[in-house]
Design a protein around this motif. Sequence first.
Motif, mmCIF file in Angstrom:
data_model
loop_
_atom_site.group_PDB
_atom_site.id
_atom_site.type_symbol
_atom_site.label_atom_id
_atom_site.label_comp_id
_atom_site.label_asym_id
_atom_site.label_seq_id
_atom_site.Cartn_x
_atom_site.Cartn_y
_atom_site.Cartn_z
ATOM 1 N N ILE A 119 0.866 -1.175 0.000
ATOM 2 C CA ILE A 119 0.000 0.000 0.000
ATOM 3 C C ILE A 119 0.903 1.226 0.000
ATOM 4 N N GLY A 120 0.745 2.099 -0.977
ATOM 5 C CA GLY A 120 1.590 3.277 -1.099
ATOM 6 C C GLY A 120 1.594 3.770 -2.539
ATOM 7 N N THR A 121 2.670 4.386 -2.924
ATOM 8 C CA THR A 121 2.791 4.919 -4.283
ATOM 9 C C THR A 121 4.028 4.319 -4.940
ATOM 10 N N PRO A 122 3.906 3.911 -6.195
ATOM 11 C CA PRO A 122 5.071 3.384 -6.893
ATOM 12 C C PRO A 122 6.016 4.507 -7.310
ATOM 13 N N GLU A 123 7.171 4.125 -7.765
ATOM 14 C CA GLU A 123 8.122 5.122 -8.263
ATOM 15 C C GLU A 123 7.581 5.747 -9.550
ATOM 16 N N ILE A 124 7.588 7.064 -9.602
ATOM 17 C CA ILE A 124 7.055 7.803 -10.752
ATOM 18 C C ILE A 124 8.153 8.672 -11.337
ATOM 19 N N ALA A 125 8.421 8.482 -12.606
ATOM 20 C CA ALA A 125 9.424 9.305 -13.300
ATOM 21 C C ALA A 125 8.711 10.421 -14.041
ATOM 22 N N LEU A 126 9.015 11.653 -13.667
ATOM 23 C CA LEU A 126 8.423 12.827 -14.300
ATOM 24 C C LEU A 126 9.327 13.323 -15.422
ATOM 25 N N PRO A 127 8.773 14.100 -16.324
ATOM 26 C CA PRO A 127 9.616 14.656 -17.400
ATOM 27 C C PRO A 127 10.811 15.419 -16.829
ATOM 28 N N GLY A 128 11.923 15.269 -17.468
ATOM 29 C CA GLY A 128 13.139 15.907 -16.972
ATOM 30 C C GLY A 128 13.906 14.958 -16.075
ATOM 31 N N MET A 129 14.520 15.483 -15.040
ATOM 32 C CA MET A 129 15.348 14.690 -14.130
ATOM 33 C C MET A 129 14.646 14.368 -12.828
ATOM 34 N N LEU A 130 13.382 14.760 -12.701
ATOM 35 C CA LEU A 130 12.672 14.599 -11.438
ATOM 36 C C LEU A 130 12.015 13.222 -11.371
ATOM 37 N N THR A 131 12.227 12.513 -10.248
ATOM 38 C CA THR A 131 11.624 11.202 -10.019
ATOM 39 C C THR A 131 11.071 11.144 -8.600
ATOM 40 N N ILE A 132 9.821 10.770 -8.501
ATOM 41 C CA ILE A 132 9.206 10.598 -7.176
ATOM 42 C C ILE A 132 9.499 9.175 -6.709
ATOM 43 N N PRO A 133 10.172 9.014 -5.587
ATOM 44 C CA PRO A 133 10.556 7.663 -5.138
ATOM 45 C C PRO A 133 9.341 6.847 -4.699
ATOM 46 N N GLU A 134 9.563 5.532 -4.634
ATOM 47 C CA GLU A 134 8.525 4.610 -4.177
ATOM 48 C C GLU A 134 8.304 4.772 -2.683
ATOM 49 N N ILE A 135 7.055 4.851 -2.277
ATOM 50 C CA ILE A 135 6.695 4.996 -0.868
ATOM 51 C C ILE A 135 5.805 3.823 -0.480
ATOM 52 N N LYS A 136 6.255 3.020 0.491
ATOM 53 C CA LYS A 136 5.498 1.857 0.952
ATOM 54 C C LYS A 136 5.030 2.091 2.385
ATOM 55 N N LEU A 137 3.728 2.246 2.543
ATOM 56 C CA LEU A 137 3.171 2.369 3.884
ATOM 57 C C LEU A 137 3.041 0.996 4.547
ATOM 58 N N ALA A 138 2.634 0.018 3.773
ATOM 59 C CA ALA A 138 2.528 -1.368 4.256
ATOM 60 C C ALA A 138 2.842 -2.303 3.091
ATOM 61 N N GLU A 139 3.550 -3.389 3.401
ATOM 62 C CA GLU A 139 3.968 -4.328 2.359
ATOM 63 C C GLU A 139 3.727 -5.756 2.841
ATOM 64 N N ARG A 140 3.266 -6.598 1.904
ATOM 65 C CA ARG A 140 3.090 -8.013 2.214
ATOM 66 C C ARG A 140 3.902 -8.853 1.240
ATOM 67 N N ARG A 141 4.740 -9.750 1.810
ATOM 68 C CA ARG A 141 5.503 -10.698 1.005
ATOM 69 C C ARG A 141 4.947 -12.092 1.288
ATOM 70 N N LYS A 142 4.399 -12.695 0.270
ATOM 71 C CA LYS A 142 3.690 -13.958 0.422
ATOM 72 C C LYS A 142 4.396 -15.068 -0.337
ATOM 73 N N GLN A 143 4.572 -16.228 0.331
ATOM 74 C CA GLN A 143 5.076 -17.426 -0.314
ATOM 75 C C GLN A 143 4.091 -18.555 -0.031
ATOM 76 N N GLN A 144 3.714 -19.273 -1.076
ATOM 77 C CA GLN A 144 2.691 -20.309 -0.958
ATOM 78 C C GLN A 144 3.164 -21.599 -1.593
ATOM 79 N N ALA A 145 2.851 -22.719 -0.943
ATOM 80 C CA ALA A 145 3.164 -24.048 -1.475
ATOM 81 C C ALA A 145 1.865 -24.761 -1.803
ATOM 82 N N ILE A 146 1.871 -25.459 -2.927
ATOM 83 C CA ILE A 146 0.716 -26.232 -3.381
ATOM 84 C C ILE A 146 1.128 -27.691 -3.521
#
Length: 258
Positions: free
Chosen positions: A119-146
């Motif tokens: 949950i947050g905002t991904p990295e956004i590249a704006l025209p020129g040299m400006l880039t808005i970095p990725e911001i993660k308020l909450a992250e889930r890393r899931k691994q599943q076995a079947i």
Amino acid sequence: MKRFLLRNSRIACLFASVLAIGCATGSTSNTARTSTEQLLLANAIDQSLDKVSFTNFAGTNVFLQEKYVECVDKNYVIASTRHRLLAAGAHLVDSADKADVVLEMRSGAVGTNSDTSFIGTPEIALPGMLTIPEIKLAERRKQQAIAKIGMVAYDPKTNAVLGTGGTTLSASVDNNWFVAGVGPYQTGALKNEVHNSTTGIAARPQGHIPVRVAFSTPPKAPAESPTQIATGAPAGEPAATSRIKPAAHTDDEAAWAK
């Protein structure tokens, strides 16, 4: 002048103490497959096999046909099935011609997959040299076995199918949550299995191996006496119990005894 020298000496001592501070690093290694992956797969396999009832095989000779099992952790799938058959009272045999029932297994899917969401905002590249970095308020890393396993049983003499057979499917999940970069907070079947197997009654040791090596003197056969060797009596048996009977007393011997 003295104050200047004192101040410089303190600075020199501080600088020397900083230089004297050392650091050390230790080397570590990991297995090619993580314990998390292996536990997830084992958990999914166990859950799948737990859905199968082997009680109808009690008292019968069963041959487990495993040639159609091709997957990771193949040995665990086969050994776990053998364990359940034995626990149900089946007699395992090593060939189909000795069996009353052939239980044929197959593996549909035994593996893992992973995904990440946040949950947050991904990295956004704006025209020129400006880039808005990725911001993660909450992250889930899931691994599943079947684990999907199929089985069919038949009579090796007539090839008649015993029941319909079927497939069993189960999943095991490990979730790791990070909130504002802090974590992981673990949830899922893997956490529950580890907790239940390492706490309470399950955590009590049933035995231990001594931390020092010690041996007992092996028992030795008793040495044969000369009398036993002459009479042929077994070792350890008194000569009086020998199979050779003593000679009968004559009348002269009886008179002498009087």
